[in-house]
Design a protein around this motif. Structure first.
Motif, PDB file in Angstrom:
ATOM      1  N   LEU A  59       0.824  -1.209   0.000  1.00  0.00           N
ATOM      2  CA  LEU A  59       0.000   0.000   0.000  1.00  0.00           C
ATOM      3  C   LEU A  59       0.861   1.263   0.000  1.00  0.00           C
ATOM      4  O   LEU A  59       0.584   2.218  -0.735  1.00  0.00           O
ATOM      5  N   ILE A  60       1.911   1.266   0.820  1.00  0.00           N
ATOM      6  CA  ILE A  60       2.767   2.452   0.887  1.00  0.00           C
ATOM      7  C   ILE A  60       3.543   2.634  -0.415  1.00  0.00           C
ATOM      8  O   ILE A  60       3.761   3.760  -0.871  1.00  0.00           O
ATOM      9  N   SER A  61       3.985   1.529  -1.024  1.00  0.00           N
ATOM     10  CA  SER A  61       4.725   1.647  -2.279  1.00  0.00           C
ATOM     11  C   SER A  61       3.857   2.230  -3.383  1.00  0.00           C
ATOM     12  O   SER A  61       4.349   2.967  -4.249  1.00  0.00           O
ATOM     13  N   LEU A  62       2.567   1.919  -3.385  1.00  0.00           N
ATOM     14  CA  LEU A  62       1.667   2.537  -4.363  1.00  0.00           C
ATOM     15  C   LEU A  62       1.597   4.046  -4.170  1.00  0.00           C
ATOM     16  O   LEU A  62       1.635   4.812  -5.136  1.00  0.00           O
ATOM     17  N   ALA A  63       1.508   4.474  -2.908  1.00  0.00           N
ATOM     18  CA  ALA A  63       1.446   5.910  -2.634  1.00  0.00           C
ATOM     19  C   ALA A  63       2.753   6.601  -3.025  1.00  0.00           C
ATOM     20  O   ALA A  63       2.749   7.677  -3.634  1.00  0.00           O
ATOM     21  N   ALA A  92      14.066   6.214  -9.204  1.00  0.00           N
ATOM     22  CA  ALA A  92      13.759   6.755  -7.885  1.00  0.00           C
ATOM     23  C   ALA A  92      13.090   5.705  -7.013  1.00  0.00           C
ATOM     24  O   ALA A  92      13.371   5.606  -5.798  1.00  0.00           O
ATOM     25  N   ASN A  93      12.218   4.901  -7.598  1.00  0.00           N
ATOM     26  CA  ASN A  93      11.558   3.842  -6.834  1.00  0.00           C
ATOM     27  C   ASN A  93      12.530   2.743  -6.442  1.00  0.00           C
ATOM     28  O   ASN A  93      12.555   2.307  -5.284  1.00  0.00           O
ATOM     29  N   VAL A  94      13.337   2.281  -7.392  1.00  0.00           N
ATOM     30  CA  VAL A  94      14.204   1.131  -7.140  1.00  0.00           C
ATOM     31  C   VAL A  94      15.364   1.489  -6.222  1.00  0.00           C
ATOM     32  O   VAL A  94      15.695   0.736  -5.296  1.00  0.00           O
ATOM     33  N   GLN A  95      15.987   2.645  -6.463  1.00  0.00           N
ATOM     34  CA  GLN A  95      17.185   3.003  -5.699  1.00  0.00           C
ATOM     35  C   GLN A  95      16.880   3.610  -4.340  1.00  0.00           C
ATOM     36  O   GLN A  95      17.623   3.381  -3.385  1.00  0.00           O
ATOM     37  N   GLN A  96      15.816   4.380  -4.230  1.00  0.00           N
ATOM     38  CA  GLN A  96      15.588   5.133  -3.005  1.00  0.00           C
ATOM     39  C   GLN A  96      14.305   4.733  -2.272  1.00  0.00           C
ATOM     40  O   GLN A  96      14.344   4.366  -1.108  1.00  0.00           O
ATOM     41  N   ALA A  97      13.180   4.809  -2.973  1.00  0.00           N
ATOM     42  CA  ALA A  97      11.904   4.623  -2.287  1.00  0.00           C
ATOM     43  C   ALA A  97      11.739   3.217  -1.735  1.00  0.00           C
ATOM     44  O   ALA A  97      11.351   3.039  -0.571  1.00  0.00           O
ATOM     45  N   ALA A  98      12.026   2.187  -2.539  1.00  0.00           N
ATOM     46  CA  ALA A  98      11.800   0.813  -2.094  1.00  0.00           C
ATOM     47  C   ALA A  98      12.624   0.448  -0.863  1.00  0.00           C
ATOM     48  O   ALA A  98      12.076  -0.075   0.121  1.00  0.00           O
ATOM     49  N   PRO A  99      13.948   0.683  -0.835  1.00  0.00           N
ATOM     50  CA  PRO A  99      14.695   0.344   0.379  1.00  0.00           C
ATOM     51  C   PRO A  99      14.257   1.142   1.604  1.00  0.00           C
ATOM     52  O   PRO A  99      14.211   0.603   2.718  1.00  0.00           O
ATOM     53  N   ILE A 100      13.933   2.431   1.405  1.00  0.00           N
ATOM     54  CA  ILE A 100      13.520   3.254   2.546  1.00  0.00           C
ATOM     55  C   ILE A 100      12.185   2.770   3.110  1.00  0.00           C
ATOM     56  O   ILE A 100      12.015   2.639   4.329  1.00  0.00           O
ATOM     57  N   ILE A 101      11.217   2.507   2.229  1.00  0.00           N
ATOM     58  CA  ILE A 101       9.927   1.985   2.687  1.00  0.00           C
ATOM     59  C   ILE A 101      10.129   0.675   3.427  1.00  0.00           C
ATOM     60  O   ILE A 101       9.543   0.437   4.499  1.00  0.00           O
ATOM     61  N   CYS A 102      10.950  -0.179   2.864  1.00  0.00           N
ATOM     62  CA  CYS A 102      11.240  -1.472   3.473  1.00  0.00           C
ATOM     63  C   CYS A 102      11.817  -1.287   4.874  1.00  0.00           C
ATOM     64  O   CYS A 102      11.411  -1.952   5.832  1.00  0.00           O
ATOM     65  N   ALA A 103      12.778  -0.380   5.011  1.00  0.00           N
ATOM     66  CA  ALA A 103      13.413  -0.155   6.310  1.00  0.00           C
ATOM     67  C   ALA A 103      12.422   0.393   7.336  1.00  0.00           C
ATOM     68  O   ALA A 103      12.411  -0.034   8.497  1.00  0.00           O
ATOM     69  N   LEU A 104      11.600   1.343   6.913  1.00  0.00           N
ATOM     70  CA  LEU A 104      10.640   1.930   7.846  1.00  0.00           C
ATOM     71  C   LEU A 104       9.649   0.891   8.350  1.00  0.00           C
ATOM     72  O   LEU A 104       9.282   0.888   9.533  1.00  0.00           O
TER      73      LEU A 104
END
Length: 263
Positions: A59-63, A92-104
């Motif tokens: 859900l967060i990755s969609l947002a 931007a999704n692969v390098q930054q958003a995905a790992p950060i969302i995963c970590a949070l």
């Protein structure tokens, strides 16, 4: 001689805590290869962390994908470069958003449970009982949890990347009336396999960090009836801070060592 300066005292306390955290990390590495390996505990932790993280991650990755695609799409149209919208959105999704969302999510969902569990065991003196029996709490309890956090982080990173890229494609092509061919062509021209690798590496580092911080605060909760609750809150805040610092360091190293792919 003890310093009466509160700033100096606070700095020494922070450095001491950092040293203890690194010492726990070394203990985890050393006990990782000791027998017997706690396979059942690892499987239970894998299932638990994954079960509380998969749906929120999607859900967060969609947002995130929507925000990145909408903002970048609008900006690139203003500067006359809509053809690179696909590349910038996906990278931007692969390098930054995905790992950060995963970590949070690992720190916020799985890490809080790990910290609360170990904190409750600590105040009930179960950790001390294990030590008296000659059983290493690090090998028995901490290693499976840290390893599970790292494994789930890598798997979640792949899921979040796929959902984020799909969401970015939908928002850019369907809602902003972009060209599907240009979107995919821009991605293939600028992206490279190293972009996927750095995302997975970040996820491993973030998962280990979240699991290690949660375990450390759980094994060392503040005294008093609110100790476990305070330890859980501290573990989340510390994990977030370390994740963003590590992300800056890894991104800088990646951009220095890996040359960008030209058009």
């Amino acid at each position: 001689m003890t310093s009466s300066n509160p700033i100096v005292a606070g700095s020494s306390t922070a450095l001491r805590e950092v040293g203890k955290l690194f010492a726990l990390g070394l203990d985890v590495v050393r006990n990782l290869f000791k027998r017997p390996f706690q396979l059942r505990e690892l499987i239970e932790q894998l299932w638990f962390i994954a079960s509380v993280s998969i749906l929120p991650s999607a859900l967060i990755s969609l947002a995130f994908g929507a925000v990145i695609s909408l903002q970048l799409g609008s900006l690139l149209r203003q500067i006359g470069a809509p053809s690179v919208a696909g590349a910038t959105s996906v990278l931007a999704n692969v390098q930054q958003a995905a790992p950060i969302i995963c970590a949070l999510l690992i720190a916020g969902a799985g890490g809080t449970a790990i910290c609360a569990d170990l904190g409750a065991r600590t105040i009930r003196e179960e950790i001390s009982a294990l030590e008296v029996l000659g059983i290493s709490p690090v090998q028995r309890l901490v290693v499976p949890r840290v390893l599970a956090s790292a494994v789930v982080a890598v798997l979640l990173n792949g899921l979040i990347s796929i959902v984020g890229v799909a969401g970015g494609y939908f928002y850019n092509v369907v809602l902003q009336h972009g060209t599907p061919g240009a979107y995919l062509a821009g991605f293939s021209q600028l992206a490279q396999p190293a972009d996927l690798v750095i995302g997975a590496i970040k996820a491993v580092f973030f998962g280990v960090t979240a699991g290690l911080v949660a375990a450390y605060r759980g094994l060392n909760p503040p005294s008093g009836p609110k100790g476990v609750g305070d330890a859980v809150n501290q573990s989340v805040v510390i994990s977030f801070l370390l994740v963003f610092l590590i992300n800056v360091a890894l991104t800088g190293i990646y951009l220095t060592l890996v040359p960008p792919k030209g058009m």
